[in-house]
Enzyme design. Structure first.
Site, PDB file in Angstrom:
ATOM      1  N   HIS A   5       0.816  -1.217   0.000  1.00  0.00           N
ATOM      2  CA  HIS A   5       0.000   0.000   0.000  1.00  0.00           C
ATOM      3  C   HIS A   5       0.850   1.268   0.000  1.00  0.00           C
ATOM      4  CE1 HIS A   5       0.882   0.702   4.306  1.00  0.00           C
ATOM      5  NE2 HIS A   5       0.804  -0.613   4.412  1.00  0.00           N
ATOM      6  N   ASP A   6       0.355   2.250  -0.721  1.00  0.00           N
ATOM      7  CA  ASP A   6       0.931   3.598  -0.757  1.00  0.00           C
ATOM      8  C   ASP A   6       2.310   3.660  -1.403  1.00  0.00           C
ATOM      9  OD1 ASP A   6      -1.202   5.068   0.844  1.00  0.00           O
ATOM     10  OD2 ASP A   6      -0.604   3.533   2.293  1.00  0.00           O
TER      11      ASP A   6
ATOM     12  N   GLY B  56       5.102  -1.009   2.699  1.00  0.00           N
ATOM     13  CA  GLY B  56       4.289   0.161   2.439  1.00  0.00           C
ATOM     14  C   GLY B  56       5.084   1.441   2.299  1.00  0.00           C
TER      15      GLY B  56
END
Length: 271
Positions: free
Chosen positions: A124-125, A142
């Site tokens: 994520h991200d 992340g």
């Protein structure tokens, strides 16, 4: 809406999904309602694309890839965060890519012409540039930022919030817990700066003069005289009109959440 492509009868495609022209969706694939597949995308078989995910034109995704499922973050509560993948990417077997989180940028982005080998992971991200290669079993935690043309060797693990500069090379099985300068090469667990990615630079057409300047700047930056901040200023003064050198300096000055990968021993600052 008219559709020109092929969807295998054994595939499940939500009617709300946006499917471009000449898309091929093979058997046992699943495509969710908030997915957008650009023109010429191919899902070979057993691929799942879900969430608020956009896949760029002509990207090919191989069996058992999981694209756009909820991020692996215990604080995530189903918010509509996004995953965007660029054009002309190759995503091989078992690759996983997650959307962003509200606690991060809310989005994961992957550039164009990237190559993700089997079982690599984009968390994520993350922000992945263009022409990046993640070889087999690479793990991006992340919030990582991966620059254009970076290559990450098989089984490498990249700590959350790490930045890897453009044209950098990460050796296989490396554990990278700190930032990697543009054009740098890191090896080992925990990874250390082992020099410049000279082979990659030559393959991409960098001139002998550009490589010479980078080598000289590298030796000055990681010599044992003064502080890093002082050496950055000295290199900036010496290389006033060298864009490749200033790319490294800007990266260092830009900082981040992690320290820099540095050489195990000070570099001799010879001319």
């Amino acid at each position: 809406m008219s559709f020109h492509g092929t969807i295998h009868p054994a595939a499940i495609v939500d009617p709300a999904a946006k499917i471009g022209d000449d898309v091929r969706i093979g058997p046992y694939c699943m495509v969710g309602p908030d997915v957008e597949l650009g023109d010429g995308v191919e899902l070979i078989s057993h691929v799942v694309v879900t969430g608020h995910t956009r896949v760029g034109a002509r990207t090919r995704i191989f069996p058992f890839a999981s694209i756009g499922h909820a991020p692996q973050d215990l604080r995530y509560r189903g918010e509509p965060t996004t995953l965007t993948i660029g054009e002309d990417c190759i995503i091989r077997e078992g690759v996983t890519m997650n959307p962003g989180t509200p606690n991060g940028t809310g989005k994961t982005t992957v550039g164009s012409r990237c190559f993700f080998l089997a079982h690599s992971h984009v968390a994520h991200d993350c922000r992945v540039g263009d022409n990046v290669i993640l070889t087999n079993n690479v793990m991006l935690a992340g919030h990582c930022k991966i620059g254009d043309y970076a290559i990450i060797g098989g089984g490498a693990g990249i700590h959350q919030f790490v930045r890897i500069g453009p044209h950098a090379f990460v050796g296989g099985l490396s554990g990278v817990e700190n930032d990697v300068i543009p054009y740098g090469m890191v090896l080992g667990n925990r990874a250390y700066l082992a020099g410049l990615n000279i082979v990659g630079l030559r393959r991409r057409g960098f001139s002998r003069e550009q490589i010479h300047d980078l080598r000289r700047a590298y030796r000055l930056l990681f010599a044992d005289e003064g502080t890093l901040a002082e050496r950055v200023d000295d290199v900036a003064e010496e290389f006033t009109v060298h864009p490749t050198v200033h790319e490294i300096l800007d990266f260092i000055r830009g900082g981040g959440d992690r320290a820099l990968c540095t050489p195990r021993e000070a570099v001799t600052a010879r001319p």
